[in-house]
Scaffold this motif. Sequence first.
Motif, short mmCIF file in Angstrom:
data_model
loop_
_atom_site.label_atom_id
_atom_site.label_comp_id
_atom_site.label_asym_id
_atom_site.label_seq_id
_atom_site.Cartn_x
_atom_site.Cartn_y
_atom_site.Cartn_z
N ARG A 1 -14.02 6.19 -10.94
CA ARG A 1 -14.88 6.45 -9.79
C ARG A 1 -14.63 5.50 -8.63
N GLY A 2 -13.35 5.23 -8.38
CA GLY A 2 -13.01 4.42 -7.22
C GLY A 2 -13.45 5.05 -5.92
N PHE A 3 -13.64 6.38 -5.91
CA PHE A 3 -14.08 7.06 -4.69
C PHE A 3 -15.44 6.58 -4.22
N LEU A 4 -16.23 5.97 -5.13
CA LEU A 4 -17.53 5.46 -4.74
C LEU A 4 -17.42 4.22 -3.85
N ASP A 5 -16.26 3.61 -3.80
CA ASP A 5 -16.04 2.48 -2.90
C ASP A 5 -15.58 2.92 -1.51
N GLY A 6 -15.60 4.22 -1.26
CA GLY A 6 -15.25 4.73 0.06
C GLY A 6 -13.77 4.51 0.38
N ARG A 7 -13.50 4.20 1.63
CA ARG A 7 -12.11 4.05 2.07
C ARG A 7 -11.40 2.93 1.31
N ALA A 8 -12.12 1.83 1.01
CA ALA A 8 -11.51 0.72 0.30
C ALA A 8 -11.03 1.15 -1.09
N GLY A 9 -11.83 2.00 -1.75
CA GLY A 9 -11.44 2.49 -3.08
C GLY A 9 -10.20 3.36 -3.01
N LEU A 10 -10.12 4.20 -1.98
CA LEU A 10 -8.93 5.04 -1.80
C LEU A 10 -7.71 4.17 -1.49
N ASP A 11 -7.87 3.20 -0.59
CA ASP A 11 -6.75 2.34 -0.22
C ASP A 11 -6.19 1.61 -1.44
N TYR A 12 -7.08 1.08 -2.28
CA TYR A 12 -6.61 0.30 -3.43
C TYR A 12 -5.95 1.21 -4.47
N ALA A 13 -6.54 2.37 -4.72
CA ALA A 13 -5.93 3.30 -5.68
C ALA A 13 -4.55 3.73 -5.21
N LEU A 14 -4.41 3.99 -3.91
CA LEU A 14 -3.10 4.36 -3.37
C LEU A 14 -2.12 3.20 -3.45
N ALA A 15 -2.59 1.98 -3.17
CA ALA A 15 -1.72 0.80 -3.22
C ALA A 15 -1.19 0.58 -4.63
N MET A 16 -2.05 0.72 -5.64
CA MET A 16 -1.61 0.53 -7.01
C MET A 16 -0.67 1.65 -7.45
N SER A 17 -0.95 2.87 -6.99
CA SER A 17 -0.05 3.98 -7.30
C SER A 17 1.32 3.76 -6.66
N PHE A 18 1.32 3.25 -5.43
CA PHE A 18 2.59 2.93 -4.75
C PHE A 18 3.34 1.83 -5.50
N TYR A 19 2.62 0.86 -6.03
CA TYR A 19 3.24 -0.20 -6.83
C TYR A 19 3.94 0.39 -8.05
N ARG A 20 3.27 1.32 -8.73
CA ARG A 20 3.89 1.96 -9.90
C ARG A 20 5.09 2.80 -9.49
N TRP A 21 5.00 3.45 -8.33
CA TRP A 21 6.14 4.23 -7.83
C TRP A 21 7.33 3.31 -7.54
N GLN A 22 7.06 2.15 -6.94
CA GLN A 22 8.13 1.19 -6.67
C GLN A 22 8.85 0.80 -7.97
N ILE A 23 8.07 0.54 -9.01
CA ILE A 23 8.69 0.15 -10.28
C ILE A 23 9.60 1.25 -10.79
N GLY A 24 9.11 2.49 -10.75
CA GLY A 24 9.92 3.61 -11.21
C GLY A 24 11.19 3.79 -10.40
N LEU A 25 11.07 3.69 -9.08
CA LEU A 25 12.23 3.87 -8.21
C LEU A 25 13.25 2.77 -8.43
N LYS A 26 12.80 1.54 -8.53
CA LYS A 26 13.72 0.43 -8.76
C LYS A 26 14.37 0.52 -10.14
N THR A 27 13.63 1.03 -11.13
CA THR A 27 14.21 1.22 -12.46
C THR A 27 15.34 2.24 -12.41
N ARG A 28 15.11 3.35 -11.72
CA ARG A 28 16.16 4.37 -11.61
C ARG A 28 17.38 3.83 -10.87
N GLU A 29 17.13 3.00 -9.88
CA GLU A 29 18.24 2.40 -9.15
C GLU A 29 19.08 1.50 -10.07
#
Length: 298
Positions: A245-273
Amino acid sequence: MEKLPVVVAIPTKNEAENIVTTVRSVIDHFERVVVVDSDSTDDTRALAKAEGAEVVPYTWDGAYPKKKQWCLEHVYPDTDWLFFLDGDETPSPELLAEIRRIFTPVPGRTVRPAAFDIPLGYWFAGRRLRHGYTIVKRVLLDRTRCRFPEPDDLAAPGMGEQEGHYQPLADPVVRLTAPLEHRDLDPVRTWFERHNRYSDWEAWLEHHPAVREQIRQAKTRQGRLFHRAPLKPLVSFGYAYLYKRGFLDGRAGLDYALAMSFYRWQIGLKTRELRSAAAPDEAPARAASGGGRGGEGR
């Protein structure tokens, strides 16, 4: 107020923006407060000393032990209990009260757990998050019964003198209820700079499965489960923003969820590289060993 028989260790490097608040939050409550500083080029050391903390210089030699294990071994080792704080963390009043109840002497009672896990009250981009992904840190330790793992990751980029994203080994462990407030006053770009480095380490682990398995064993149950999850960027976002329920934190909750998702994407992309870069080196090795149909037909 009687000070508790616990040493507070604050590992730092260039924490001038935060260190005053951190030292002030603990200086009146604990037996010793020690800032273990890695050659800061700002005013971290002077500011910490002005608030009453001791400052111990630290220079990593490139081997184990790394910084936190070094603290366990060298920062007032005659005091069994050590409490780690980052340079931008402060214990909440409720946490201080909880720790005081644990360590206030009572006839016939001893502190039995080897360590205490403490939930993190996380701030992101200036906002306190009340929901979403929950971080728990094992930072209150009986140094006689705890030790950080020493995985074979010294060749990995991204972490340097810091231990990686794993918990110190301890048994038994009790989880406290009150939070440790993690409020970084630096610009949000520093969060992305740190996590860019961390993702280098995580990607290196994905490319070295034997070391990755060593570290998996030192993670929490939640960390071990996530370690096996497919589609980690999507799972991370769905877990933090929807399930927790990060959505209950409003924009901050969305920003953090996206930031952590981007972090996981970075790991995957760098692994493939990394895997792509290694693939050309593997082909000549197979040819030299006689593998493939061409070798078998002669």
